[in-house]
Structures are given as C-alpha cells and as structure tokens.
Write a protein that holds these residues in place. Structure first.
Motif, PDB file in Angstrom:
ATOM      1  N   GLY A  54      39.902  77.810  53.419  1.00 40.60           N
ATOM      2  CA  GLY A  54      38.676  77.222  52.857  1.00 40.60           C
ATOM      3  C   GLY A  54      38.770  75.838  52.803  1.00 40.60           C
ATOM      4  N   GLY A  55      37.540  75.180  52.760  1.00 37.72           N
ATOM      5  CA  GLY A  55      37.382  73.646  52.752  1.00 37.72           C
ATOM      6  C   GLY A  55      36.946  73.106  53.782  1.00 37.72           C
ATOM      7  N   ASP A  56      36.541  71.735  54.018  1.00 35.49           N
ATOM      8  CA  ASP A  56      35.969  71.234  55.020  1.00 35.49           C
ATOM      9  C   ASP A  56      36.840  70.092  55.918  1.00 35.49           C
ATOM     10  N   ASN A  57      37.857  70.621  55.862  1.00 35.48           N
ATOM     11  CA  ASN A  57      39.124  69.397  56.480  1.00 35.48           C
ATOM     12  C   ASN A  57      38.964  70.032  58.102  1.00 35.48           C
ATOM     13  N   LEU A  58      38.105  69.045  58.832  1.00 39.15           N
ATOM     14  CA  LEU A  58      37.866  69.574  60.367  1.00 39.15           C
ATOM     15  C   LEU A  58      39.232  69.050  61.015  1.00 39.15           C
ATOM     16  N   ALA A  59      40.200  68.456  60.497  1.00 42.76           N
ATOM     17  CA  ALA A  59      41.458  67.859  61.336  1.00 42.76           C
ATOM     18  C   ALA A  59      42.510  68.862  61.046  1.00 42.76           C
ATOM     19  N   ALA A  60      42.271  70.100  60.378  1.00 40.07           N
ATOM     20  CA  ALA A  60      43.346  71.102  59.975  1.00 40.07           C
ATOM     21  C   ALA A  60      42.656  72.318  60.834  1.00 40.07           C
ATOM     22  N   ASN A  61      43.739  73.101  61.281  1.00 39.85           N
ATOM     23  CA  ASN A  61      43.468  74.326  62.006  1.00 39.85           C
ATOM     24  C   ASN A  61      44.657  75.146  61.718  1.00 39.85           C
ATOM     25  N   PHE A  62      44.671  76.306  61.980  1.00 32.82           N
ATOM     26  CA  PHE A  62      45.759  77.206  61.947  1.00 32.82           C
ATOM     27  C   PHE A  62      46.521  77.079  63.141  1.00 32.82           C
ATOM     28  N   SER A  63      47.992  77.157  63.047  1.00 41.18           N
ATOM     29  CA  SER A  63      48.841  76.988  64.177  1.00 41.18           C
ATOM     30  C   SER A  63      48.570  78.169  65.061  1.00 41.18           C
ATOM     31  N   ARG A  64      48.724  78.229  66.425  1.00 43.64           N
ATOM     32  CA  ARG A  64      48.817  79.071  67.311  1.00 43.64           C
ATOM     33  C   ARG A  64      50.118  80.148  67.202  1.00 43.64           C
ATOM     34  N   GLU A  65      50.853  79.545  66.394  1.00 38.25           N
ATOM     35  CA  GLU A  65      51.974  80.563  66.130  1.00 38.25           C
ATOM     36  C   GLU A  65      51.595  81.497  65.066  1.00 38.25           C
ATOM     37  N   LEU A  66      50.774  81.109  64.182  1.00 39.12           N
ATOM     38  CA  LEU A  66      50.373  81.997  62.974  1.00 39.12           C
ATOM     39  C   LEU A  66      49.200  82.977  63.470  1.00 39.12           C
ATOM     40  N   ALA A  67      48.257  82.596  64.522  1.00 43.61           N
ATOM     41  CA  ALA A  67      47.255  83.259  64.553  1.00 43.61           C
ATOM     42  C   ALA A  67      46.893  83.599  66.053  1.00 43.61           C
ATOM     43  N   ASP A  68      46.593  84.958  66.231  1.00 41.42           N
ATOM     44  CA  ASP A  68      46.376  85.204  67.767  1.00 41.42           C
ATOM     45  C   ASP A  68      44.795  84.945  68.033  1.00 41.42           C
ATOM     46  N   LEU A  69      43.960  84.710  67.261  1.00 42.26           N
ATOM     47  CA  LEU A  69      42.551  84.217  67.376  1.00 42.26           C
ATOM     48  C   LEU A  69      42.012  83.523  66.494  1.00 42.26           C
ATOM     49  N   ILE A  70      41.538  82.571  66.698  1.00 42.37           N
ATOM     50  CA  ILE A  70      40.744  81.415  65.423  1.00 42.37           C
ATOM     51  C   ILE A  70      39.551  81.451  65.707  1.00 42.37           C
ATOM     52  N   LYS A  97      22.270  88.744  58.884  1.00 39.53           N
ATOM     53  CA  LYS A  97      22.734  89.451  59.868  1.00 39.53           C
ATOM     54  C   LYS A  97      22.366  88.986  61.216  1.00 39.53           C
ATOM     55  N   GLU A  98      21.929  87.721  61.480  1.00 41.96           N
ATOM     56  CA  GLU A  98      21.844  87.151  62.602  1.00 41.96           C
ATOM     57  C   GLU A  98      22.894  86.467  63.423  1.00 41.96           C
ATOM     58  N   GLY A  99      23.224  86.897  64.392  1.00 36.41           N
ATOM     59  CA  GLY A  99      24.463  86.549  65.182  1.00 36.41           C
ATOM     60  C   GLY A  99      25.767  87.303  64.770  1.00 36.41           C
ATOM     61  N   LEU A 100      25.564  88.219  63.713  1.00 45.17           N
ATOM     62  CA  LEU A 100      26.695  89.018  63.303  1.00 45.17           C
ATOM     63  C   LEU A 100      27.221  90.071  64.511  1.00 45.17           C
ATOM     64  N   PRO A 101      26.164  90.802  65.188  1.00 44.74           N
ATOM     65  CA  PRO A 101      26.679  91.513  66.243  1.00 44.74           C
ATOM     66  C   PRO A 101      27.521  90.662  67.368  1.00 44.74           C
ATOM     67  N   GLU A 102      27.270  89.380  67.611  1.00 42.93           N
ATOM     68  CA  GLU A 102      28.099  88.742  68.393  1.00 42.93           C
ATOM     69  C   GLU A 102      29.455  88.547  68.066  1.00 42.93           C
ATOM     70  N   ILE A 103      29.438  88.175  66.769  1.00 37.14           N
ATOM     71  CA  ILE A 103      30.792  87.907  66.003  1.00 37.14           C
ATOM     72  C   ILE A 103      31.499  89.169  66.002  1.00 37.14           C
ATOM     73  N   LEU A 130      36.116  92.527  68.030  1.00 42.29           N
ATOM     74  CA  LEU A 130      36.603  93.957  68.440  1.00 42.29           C
ATOM     75  C   LEU A 130      37.059  93.694  70.108  1.00 42.29           C
ATOM     76  N   HIS A 131      36.340  92.764  70.716  1.00 42.20           N
ATOM     77  CA  HIS A 131      36.728  92.725  72.333  1.00 42.20           C
ATOM     78  C   HIS A 131      38.348  92.192  72.425  1.00 42.20           C
ATOM     79  N   HIS A 132      38.569  91.257  71.350  1.00 41.70           N
ATOM     80  CA  HIS A 132      39.867  90.598  71.554  1.00 41.70           C
ATOM     81  C   HIS A 132      40.891  91.552  70.722  1.00 41.70           C
ATOM     82  N   TYR A 133      40.457  92.223  69.778  1.00 40.72           N
ATOM     83  CA  TYR A 133      41.293  93.334  69.236  1.00 40.72           C
ATOM     84  C   TYR A 133      41.775  94.365  70.305  1.00 40.72           C
ATOM     85  N   GLN A 134      40.781  94.788  70.883  1.00 33.45           N
ATOM     86  CA  GLN A 134      40.742  95.742  72.054  1.00 33.45           C
ATOM     87  C   GLN A 134      41.972  95.195  72.991  1.00 33.45           C
TER      88      GLN A 134
END
Length: 153
Positions: A34-50, A129-135, A140-144
């Motif tokens: 959480g938070g509003d720090n746009l300069a921070a992001n998960f490391s690609r070593e820790l997350a398969d999908l961001i 629920k607007e945009g939810l199906p796309e998300i 699911l596509h990346h999980y598959q």
C-alpha cells in the motif's frame, strides 16, 4: 503492508505455512503493497507478475509522474474511474498519459520509430465491476502460462 523491495523473508510473516500438506502448495500468492510511493515497485526477483493500481481520486497527474509501477508493471489499472467527475480528473488525459509512459518500441534499435504500442492498461471502477473481467482475465491468462511453463520443466 510491507516494503516491496529487498528480501521477502524479512518482510513476510505468516501465521500458517503456505503449504497445507506435503502434496499441495498454494498455486497463487498475492502480495499487496500500500501507499502512494510511485518510485517503489516489487523486485522482479520477488514477483512473477506486477499489477500497479492507481486511483483516479489522486488526480489526473498521477500517470505522467511515471515511476516503475507506472512504466514497468505488467498491467496498469486506473481504478475508481466513476469518481473522475467528482474529483475533476480527466480520464482521457489520464489514459493518454499512461499510454505515453508505457510505450513499447517494436524495434529497440530504432529510437526514431513512431511504431510503438503501450503495455496493458485497464480503466476500471472495480467496486461497480467495471474493468474487472479484463483484470481477472489478465491474471488467469498469466497464471495459465506459468502453469504450462512449470509443467514443461
């Protein structure tokens, strides 16, 4: 909430193991920062999908601020679009600036090329629920794809 960078083990404290028994493991683990720090992001070593979620209520200036979450995430969700009028945010401007920040050059050697597309962006009002199906379809596509890749190895 925990720091999105660095050693996962130092930030992740769980009460029960992810593995429910020796034969089954959790096929999907979602972590939120959480938070509003746009300069921070998960490391690609820790997350398969961001997936970066920004809030329209933060104003239409957010996409042009950039930062790794805006520019490098696999999916950018601009959420709470239903509040745009109430907060004076221009959704067309937000989407255009987000696209500009997320440009992908088709030919990285051609810096003068205008032939570019942008990484995925979903305009959403998830509460409605607007945009939810796309998300969901994106996840699911990346999980598959990940499951198929793991079966090949």
């Amino acid at each position: 909430n925990w720091a999105p960078l660095g050693n996962l083990k130092s930030h992740f404290h769980q009460k029960e193991p992810i593995e429910s028994d020796n034969s089954r493991t959790a096929p999907l683990l979602l972590c939120e920062s959480g938070g509003d720090n746009l300069a921070a992001n998960f490391s690609r070593e820790l997350a398969d999908l961001i997936i970066q979620v920004i809030d329209v209520a933060g104003g239409d200036k957010i996409p042009r601020k950039g930062g790794p979450g805006i520019t490098q995430s696999d999916l950018l969700v601009i959420n709470k679009c239903d509040l745009a009028t109430a907060v004076g945010a221009d959704l067309t401007l937000m989407k255009q600036q987000a696209q500009d920040m997320r440009r992908i050059r088709h030919n990285s050697n051609d810096t003068n090329s205008n032939s570019a597309e942008h990484a995925p962006i979903v305009m959403a009002a998830v509460k409605n629920k607007e945009g939810l199906p796309e998300i969901v379809n994106f996840i699911l596509h990346h999980y598959q794809m990940a499951m198929e890749l793991s079966q090949q190895q």
